[in-house]
Write a protein that holds these residues in place. Sequence first.
Motif, mmCIF file in Angstrom:
data_model
loop_
_atom_site.group_PDB
_atom_site.id
_atom_site.type_symbol
_atom_site.label_atom_id
_atom_site.label_comp_id
_atom_site.label_asym_id
_atom_site.label_seq_id
_atom_site.Cartn_x
_atom_site.Cartn_y
_atom_site.Cartn_z
ATOM 1 N N SER A 105 -17.868 -17.863 6.044
ATOM 2 C CA SER A 105 -17.623 -17.724 7.428
ATOM 3 C C SER A 105 -17.832 -18.997 8.828
ATOM 4 N N ILE A 106 -19.393 -19.123 8.089
ATOM 5 C CA ILE A 106 -19.920 -20.381 8.576
ATOM 6 C C ILE A 106 -19.250 -21.668 9.005
ATOM 7 N N TRP A 107 -18.848 -22.258 8.295
ATOM 8 C CA TRP A 107 -17.692 -22.912 7.049
ATOM 9 C C TRP A 107 -16.330 -23.214 8.243
ATOM 10 N N VAL A 108 -15.642 -21.932 8.032
ATOM 11 C CA VAL A 108 -14.398 -22.136 8.625
ATOM 12 C C VAL A 108 -15.128 -22.349 10.501
ATOM 13 N N ARG A 109 -15.863 -21.581 10.833
ATOM 14 C CA ARG A 109 -16.112 -21.163 12.063
ATOM 15 C C ARG A 109 -16.358 -22.869 12.591
ATOM 16 N N GLY A 110 -16.670 -24.587 12.069
ATOM 17 C CA GLY A 110 -17.199 -25.220 12.778
ATOM 18 C C GLY A 110 -15.917 -26.002 12.497
ATOM 19 N N ASN A 111 -15.430 -26.362 11.039
ATOM 20 C CA ASN A 111 -14.137 -27.162 10.490
ATOM 21 C C ASN A 111 -13.014 -26.502 11.447
ATOM 22 N N PHE A 112 -12.484 -25.299 11.977
ATOM 23 C CA PHE A 112 -11.463 -25.183 11.720
ATOM 24 C C PHE A 112 -11.548 -24.781 13.590
ATOM 25 N N PHE A 113 -12.365 -24.347 14.002
ATOM 26 C CA PHE A 113 -12.231 -24.215 15.228
ATOM 27 C C PHE A 113 -12.968 -25.206 16.115
ATOM 28 N N ILE A 114 -12.370 -26.648 16.242
ATOM 29 C CA ILE A 114 -13.068 -27.656 17.299
ATOM 30 C C ILE A 114 -12.889 -27.354 18.893
ATOM 31 N N PRO A 115 -13.881 -26.993 19.260
ATOM 32 C CA PRO A 115 -15.803 -27.254 19.611
ATOM 33 C C PRO A 115 -15.685 -25.660 19.236
ATOM 34 N N ASP A 116 -15.114 -24.666 19.027
ATOM 35 C CA ASP A 116 -15.069 -23.340 19.019
ATOM 36 C C ASP A 116 -14.362 -22.154 19.142
ATOM 37 N N ALA A 117 -14.031 -20.700 19.118
ATOM 38 C CA ALA A 117 -13.268 -20.141 18.390
ATOM 39 C C ALA A 117 -12.748 -19.932 19.768
ATOM 40 N N ARG A 118 -12.935 -21.028 21.196
ATOM 41 C CA ARG A 118 -11.948 -20.346 22.416
ATOM 42 C C ARG A 118 -11.190 -21.068 22.564
ATOM 43 N N VAL A 119 -11.122 -22.393 21.516
ATOM 44 C CA VAL A 119 -9.765 -23.508 22.119
ATOM 45 C C VAL A 119 -8.522 -23.279 22.202
ATOM 46 N N PHE A 120 -8.038 -21.801 21.370
ATOM 47 C CA PHE A 120 -6.864 -21.582 21.886
ATOM 48 C C PHE A 120 -6.179 -20.837 23.384
ATOM 49 N N TRP A 121 -7.770 -20.813 24.425
ATOM 50 C CA TRP A 121 -7.314 -21.360 25.159
ATOM 51 C C TRP A 121 -6.820 -22.158 26.086
ATOM 52 N N VAL A 122 -7.131 -23.613 25.556
ATOM 53 C CA VAL A 122 -7.769 -24.669 26.252
ATOM 54 C C VAL A 122 -5.921 -24.939 26.533
ATOM 55 N N LYS A 123 -4.722 -25.544 25.966
ATOM 56 C CA LYS A 123 -4.038 -26.038 26.193
ATOM 57 C C LYS A 123 -2.519 -25.210 27.510
ATOM 58 N N PRO A 124 -2.995 -23.451 27.522
ATOM 59 C CA PRO A 124 -2.882 -22.898 28.084
ATOM 60 C C PRO A 124 -3.541 -22.778 29.385
ATOM 61 N N SER A 125 -4.522 -22.940 29.578
ATOM 62 C CA SER A 125 -5.201 -22.368 30.855
ATOM 63 C C SER A 125 -5.057 -24.524 31.457
ATOM 64 N N ILE A 126 -4.980 -25.198 30.377
ATOM 65 C CA ILE A 126 -4.263 -26.519 31.363
ATOM 66 C C ILE A 126 -2.715 -26.236 32.494
ATOM 67 N N GLN A 127 -2.254 -25.621 31.237
ATOM 68 C CA GLN A 127 -0.913 -25.906 31.544
ATOM 69 C C GLN A 127 -0.027 -24.454 32.933
ATOM 70 N N PHE A 128 -0.933 -23.487 33.276
ATOM 71 C CA PHE A 128 -1.335 -22.391 34.091
ATOM 72 C C PHE A 128 -1.976 -23.428 35.421
#
Length: 430
Positions: A105-128
């Motif tokens: 779980s730690i490996w997945v958290r560190g390598n798949f979600f960069i910098p963290d698991a809230r990264v999926f909010w970045v693009k829609p927030s920039i657009q909005f």
Amino acid sequence: MEQKKILIITYYWPPAGGPGVQRWLKFAKYLPDFGWKPIIYTPENPSYPLLDETLMKDVPENIEIVRTKIWEPYQLAEKLNKSNKKFKAGQFDVGSNQSWKSKLSIWVRGNFFIPDARVFWVKPSIQFLEKYIKENNIDTIVTSGPPHSLHLIGLGLKDKCPNLKWIADFRDPWTEISYYKHLKLTKSSDKKHRQLESAVFKNADITLATSYTDAENFRKAGANAVCITNGFDESDGSEKTKHLNNTKDQFTLSYIGVLEQLRNPENLWKALDELIKENEEFANYFSLKFVGRIDDKILQSIESTSLKNHIKNLGYLSHGKAVEEMQNSEILLMTNFPNESSKGIIPGKIFEYLASGKQILSFGPDKADVSKILQETNAGKHFSYRDSEAVKEFILEKFKLWKNGNLSENTQNIEQFSRKNLTKQLTEIL
């Protein structure tokens, strides 16, 4: 005169509990006093590790709050391993406490979600927000991290709106935080983290740090960095509840907040265990109180010693109740990560500890910023995780003073850390 607008992009907002929410909640509370109108941008459906409805009282009346939906993978992570709930608060099992599920779980958290698991909010927030900022004539924004994904929102908005003034507020460091090295990062993941961090430092107009050392380190990394520490709010009740505990039946050492394995003061538990065994009078009066969330494995370890019958574990309490429990204590415990790179971390609780007037027992690396604050305010003593005998001497000295009715509250020079004074500093920067 019309107030100037400032958009505050923050993941944590009431009813979120814990220290992460309070910094910008308090700034937003006092910004109007200095001619600024705060507007909050925060998730509509966040996954908070802690909730505290009582903090809603500090939300300014009629403040504008803008919300959009966020997708977070924590539900999936928690199905894989229940202990993954700790990730929301940046906590991890370490050493022999790590199961294979924790490691994965730690490996997945560190390598798949960069910098963290809230990264999926970045693009829609920039657009909005690009559209929202233009429509509402906003020229100043703040991004507050962690989660450091929110700084990527600022980075994206700065790219699209170059004249936008951007303050990147780092409540904790990014690649220099102690648990970073526990993320099991690949070389390419580590490189990506560092590239993104560097881009934030170089593009933000101001980078705010919460400690003197962090500000210095950020400047060395290319940031235009300024330190504004966290603080205490006089209206939170510290002054109102002073002298609340006038009883003489217990000598209480309290820890308020979240205590995880990476900040476990094992030498303190050893010192207390020895004091209880060696000093019958101390054993008769001593109480160890936890308010908040203490890691199960730490609690199990303590309960295997003579401390077992002296523990009061009250669990998570509202912020106001936690402040009361500070007052019902003689010594307040604070811990930091032991490595030298963490000497710049100033836990937010220290300022409410200061406002309580109680003695503070602190653990962390040598020459820490916390040590400087304790010396300036005459509020306690800072120890390394190697100290044991000196810790025993400090506790025994305070116990004898308490037993004789001479453990006085004599902190000094704490006004500089009031939330209103800190907001004034912020507006001078703005």
